[in-house]
Design a protein around this motif. Structure first.
Motif, PDB file in Angstrom:
ATOM      1  N   MET A  56       0.862  -1.069   0.085  1.00 47.77           N
ATOM      2  CA  MET A  56      -0.062   0.119  -0.003  1.00 47.77           C
ATOM      3  C   MET A  56       0.813   1.398  -0.077  1.00 47.77           C
ATOM      4  SD  MET A  56      -2.757  -1.353   2.768  1.00 47.77           S
ATOM      5  CE  MET A  56      -3.263   0.542   2.935  1.00 47.77           C
ATOM      6  N   ASN A  57       2.115   1.309   0.601  1.00 46.63           N
ATOM      7  CA  ASN A  57       2.998   2.425   0.870  1.00 46.63           C
ATOM      8  C   ASN A  57       3.878   2.456  -0.185  1.00 46.63           C
ATOM      9  OD1 ASN A  57       1.474   3.015   3.155  1.00 46.63           O
ATOM     10  ND2 ASN A  57       2.768   1.792   4.261  1.00 46.63           N
ATOM     11  N   LEU A  58       4.150   1.601  -1.355  1.00 51.85           N
ATOM     12  CA  LEU A  58       4.724   1.978  -2.359  1.00 51.85           C
ATOM     13  C   LEU A  58       4.528   3.126  -3.037  1.00 51.85           C
ATOM     14  CD1 LEU A  58       4.839  -1.659  -4.228  1.00 51.85           C
ATOM     15  CD2 LEU A  58       6.787  -0.398  -3.423  1.00 51.85           C
ATOM     16  N   ASN A  59       5.620   3.976  -3.657  1.00 51.97           N
ATOM     17  CA  ASN A  59       5.072   5.091  -4.259  1.00 51.97           C
ATOM     18  C   ASN A  59       4.354   4.776  -5.674  1.00 51.97           C
ATOM     19  OD1 ASN A  59       6.610   5.032  -6.807  1.00 51.97           O
ATOM     20  ND2 ASN A  59       8.296   5.602  -5.483  1.00 51.97           N
ATOM     21  N   SER A  60       3.530   5.704  -6.200  1.00 51.07           N
ATOM     22  CA  SER A  60       2.415   5.303  -7.236  1.00 51.07           C
ATOM     23  C   SER A  60       3.214   4.800  -8.349  1.00 51.07           C
ATOM     24  CB  SER A  60       1.426   6.396  -7.252  1.00 51.07           C
ATOM     25  OG  SER A  60       2.275   7.642  -7.824  1.00 51.07           O
ATOM     26  N   GLU A  61       4.329   5.394  -8.674  1.00 52.92           N
ATOM     27  CA  GLU A  61       5.098   5.361  -9.774  1.00 52.92           C
ATOM     28  C   GLU A  61       5.543   3.616  -9.946  1.00 52.92           C
ATOM     29  OE1 GLU A  61       9.139   6.259 -12.403  1.00 52.92           O
ATOM     30  OE2 GLU A  61       8.237   7.908 -11.051  1.00 52.92           O
ATOM     31  N   ASN A  62       6.293   3.206  -8.837  1.00 54.45           N
ATOM     32  CA  ASN A  62       6.696   2.096  -8.466  1.00 54.45           C
ATOM     33  C   ASN A  62       5.512   0.951  -8.555  1.00 54.45           C
ATOM     34  OD1 ASN A  62       9.423   2.457  -8.792  1.00 54.45           O
ATOM     35  ND2 ASN A  62       9.781   2.568  -6.373  1.00 54.45           N
ATOM     36  N   LYS A  63       4.549   1.256  -7.963  1.00 57.01           N
ATOM     37  CA  LYS A  63       3.303   0.461  -7.804  1.00 57.01           C
ATOM     38  C   LYS A  63       2.666   0.294  -9.248  1.00 57.01           C
ATOM     39  CE  LYS A  63       0.562   0.895  -4.302  1.00 57.01           C
ATOM     40  NZ  LYS A  63      -0.601   1.464  -3.346  1.00 57.01           N
ATOM     41  N   GLY A  64       2.555   1.261  -9.992  1.00 57.13           N
ATOM     42  CA  GLY A  64       2.145   1.149 -11.429  1.00 57.13           C
ATOM     43  C   GLY A  64       2.857   0.440 -12.178  1.00 57.13           C
ATOM     44  N   ILE A  65       4.148   0.324 -12.048  1.00 52.45           N
ATOM     45  CA  ILE A  65       5.150  -0.505 -12.891  1.00 52.45           C
ATOM     46  C   ILE A  65       5.063  -2.099 -12.465  1.00 52.45           C
ATOM     47  CG2 ILE A  65       7.692  -0.682 -13.193  1.00 52.45           C
ATOM     48  CD1 ILE A  65       8.186   2.198 -13.107  1.00 52.45           C
ATOM     49  N   ILE A  66       5.137  -2.175 -11.381  1.00 49.94           N
ATOM     50  CA  ILE A  66       4.957  -3.538 -10.600  1.00 49.94           C
ATOM     51  C   ILE A  66       3.615  -3.970 -11.176  1.00 49.94           C
ATOM     52  CG2 ILE A  66       4.937  -4.782  -8.543  1.00 49.94           C
ATOM     53  CD1 ILE A  66       6.889  -2.748  -7.555  1.00 49.94           C
ATOM     54  N   LEU A  67       2.777  -3.620 -11.032  1.00 47.86           N
ATOM     55  CA  LEU A  67       1.175  -4.058 -11.571  1.00 47.86           C
ATOM     56  C   LEU A  67       1.250  -4.377 -12.895  1.00 47.86           C
ATOM     57  CD1 LEU A  67      -1.208  -1.974  -8.980  1.00 47.86           C
ATOM     58  CD2 LEU A  67      -0.687  -4.568  -9.007  1.00 47.86           C
ATOM     59  N   VAL A  68       1.648  -3.343 -13.701  1.00 45.16           N
ATOM     60  CA  VAL A  68       1.760  -3.534 -15.121  1.00 45.16           C
ATOM     61  C   VAL A  68       2.554  -4.987 -15.228  1.00 45.16           C
ATOM     62  CG1 VAL A  68       2.463  -2.645 -17.496  1.00 45.16           C
ATOM     63  CG2 VAL A  68       1.080  -1.341 -15.890  1.00 45.16           C
ATOM     64  N   GLY A  69       3.686  -5.072 -14.771  1.00 49.81           N
ATOM     65  CA  GLY A  69       4.315  -6.240 -14.922  1.00 49.81           C
ATOM     66  C   GLY A  69       3.613  -7.567 -14.406  1.00 49.81           C
ATOM     67  N   ILE A  70       3.240  -7.400 -13.306  1.00 45.48           N
ATOM     68  CA  ILE A  70       2.346  -8.685 -12.950  1.00 45.48           C
ATOM     69  C   ILE A  70       1.381  -8.930 -14.025  1.00 45.48           C
ATOM     70  CG2 ILE A  70       0.798  -9.516 -11.076  1.00 45.48           C
ATOM     71  CD1 ILE A  70       2.658  -7.777  -9.153  1.00 45.48           C
ATOM     72  N   LEU A  71       0.699  -8.058 -14.319  1.00 41.88           N
ATOM     73  CA  LEU A  71      -0.667  -8.444 -15.174  1.00 41.88           C
ATOM     74  C   LEU A  71      -0.065  -8.720 -16.585  1.00 41.88           C
ATOM     75  CD1 LEU A  71      -3.460  -8.450 -15.884  1.00 41.88           C
ATOM     76  CD2 LEU A  71      -3.295  -6.084 -16.451  1.00 41.88           C
ATOM     77  N   SER A  72       1.330  -8.461 -17.048  1.00 39.07           N
ATOM     78  CA  SER A  72       1.830  -8.763 -18.122  1.00 39.07           C
ATOM     79  C   SER A  72       2.228 -10.391 -18.063  1.00 39.07           C
ATOM     80  CB  SER A  72       3.093  -7.935 -18.362  1.00 39.07           C
ATOM     81  OG  SER A  72       2.776  -6.594 -18.695  1.00 39.07           O
ATOM     82  N   PHE A  73       2.665 -10.555 -16.897  1.00 37.08           N
ATOM     83  CA  PHE A  73       3.011 -12.113 -16.749  1.00 37.08           C
ATOM     84  C   PHE A  73       1.748 -12.966 -16.744  1.00 37.08           C
ATOM     85  CE2 PHE A  73       7.524 -10.748 -14.969  1.00 37.08           C
ATOM     86  CZ  PHE A  73       8.260 -12.004 -16.108  1.00 37.08           C
ATOM     87  N   ILE A  74       0.887 -12.458 -16.103  1.00 41.99           N
ATOM     88  CA  ILE A  74      -0.572 -13.411 -16.008  1.00 41.99           C
ATOM     89  C   ILE A  74      -0.820 -13.526 -17.404  1.00 41.99           C
ATOM     90  CG2 ILE A  74      -2.748 -13.381 -15.428  1.00 41.99           C
ATOM     91  CD1 ILE A  74      -2.135 -11.886 -12.781  1.00 41.99           C
ATOM     92  N   GLN A  75      -0.817 -12.479 -18.194  1.00 39.51           N
ATOM     93  CA  GLN A  75      -1.371 -12.718 -19.610  1.00 39.51           C
ATOM     94  C   GLN A  75      -0.342 -13.327 -20.221  1.00 39.51           C
ATOM     95  OE1 GLN A  75      -1.839  -8.486 -20.897  1.00 39.51           O
ATOM     96  NE2 GLN A  75      -3.716  -8.525 -20.202  1.00 39.51           N
ATOM     97  N   CYS A  76       0.981 -13.634 -20.190  1.00 42.29           N
ATOM     98  CA  CYS A  76       1.992 -14.266 -20.628  1.00 42.29           C
ATOM     99  C   CYS A  76       1.708 -15.757 -20.368  1.00 42.29           C
ATOM    100  CB  CYS A  76       3.473 -14.015 -20.466  1.00 42.29           C
ATOM    101  SG  CYS A  76       3.701 -12.285 -21.378  1.00 42.29           S
ATOM    102  N   PHE A  77       1.356 -15.872 -19.054  1.00 46.10           N
ATOM    103  CA  PHE A  77       0.991 -17.330 -18.723  1.00 46.10           C
ATOM    104  C   PHE A  77      -0.274 -18.001 -19.404  1.00 46.10           C
ATOM    105  CE2 PHE A  77       4.770 -16.703 -16.133  1.00 46.10           C
ATOM    106  CZ  PHE A  77       4.763 -17.798 -15.329  1.00 46.10           C
ATOM    107  N   GLU A  78      -1.039 -17.102 -19.581  1.00 41.89           N
ATOM    108  CA  GLU A  78      -2.537 -17.354 -19.996  1.00 41.89           C
ATOM    109  C   GLU A  78      -2.304 -17.682 -21.506  1.00 41.89           C
ATOM    110  OE1 GLU A  78      -5.664 -15.108 -17.262  1.00 41.89           O
ATOM    111  OE2 GLU A  78      -5.471 -14.377 -19.069  1.00 41.89           O
ATOM    112  N   ALA A  79      -1.138 -17.141 -22.094  1.00 39.50           N
ATOM    113  CA  ALA A  79      -1.246 -17.224 -23.614  1.00 39.50           C
ATOM    114  C   ALA A  79      -0.607 -18.608 -24.091  1.00 39.50           C
ATOM    115  CB  ALA A  79      -0.465 -16.067 -24.282  1.00 39.50           C
ATOM    116  N   GLN A  80      -0.226 -19.113 -23.164  1.00 41.22           N
ATOM    117  CA  GLN A  80       0.694 -20.374 -23.581  1.00 41.22           C
ATOM    118  C   GLN A  80      -0.282 -21.580 -23.759  1.00 41.22           C
ATOM    119  OE1 GLN A  80       4.341 -20.652 -23.561  1.00 41.22           O
ATOM    120  NE2 GLN A  80       4.197 -18.459 -23.580  1.00 41.22           N
TER     121      GLN A  80
END
Length: 143
Positions: A119-143
């Motif tokens: 919750m206390n991550l700065n918004s820029e880091n949080k956004g980057i990390i969440l986009v990365g996590i969602l990207s991995f989820i989509q990559c895993f689903e695409a296989q």
């Protein structure tokens, strides 16, 4: 998570999806170890989710695959920036309708809204990390 579990799962991830692990380890340069530990738990949650559903990708996710998924999400976010909130919600809804692992994404978001370190991550880091996590989820689903 005890040390034996972390070692075992880290070894599995390194063997089967080394890029997934390298991105996780890369966060340690930009955020605190407490935050890295919380993100590691999210990454392990993703790993266990796909392992449990016997849907771990057989093909290794590459940096190129990851960046392509990431760019798609970033483009959607940029596109939605200038739109009224109601239209933005529709854009996000359409984007997430195609997500097969909605419960996993909901669990990730829940952790980011309830774990103090996340919750206390700065918004820029949080956004980057969440986009990365969602990207991995989509990559895993695409296989």
């Amino acid at each position: 998570m005890d040390a034996a579990y972390v070692d075992k799962v880290s070894d599995q991830i390194y063997e089967q999806q080394p890029f997934f692990l390298s991105v996780l380890l890369g966060y340690s340069k930009d955020i605190s170890m407490v935050e890295v530990e919380e993100i590691m738990k999210v990454y392990f949650l993703i790993w266990e989710y796909f392992k449990l559903n016997q849907n771990l990708p057989k093909k290794k996710i590459t940096q190129t695959m990851f960046e392509k998924a990431q760019q798609k999400i970033i483009q959607m976010l940029h596109y939605s920036e200038g739109e009224p909130e109601s239209l933005r919600d529709q854009i996000y809804e359409v984007e997430f309708q195609n997500l097969k692992s909605k419960s996993l994404w909901a669990a990730v978001l829940f952790r980011f809204h309830n774990r103090p370190a996340l919750m206390n991550l700065n918004s820029e880091n949080k956004g980057i990390i969440l986009v990365g996590i969602l990207s991995f989820i989509q990559c895993f689903e695409a296989q």
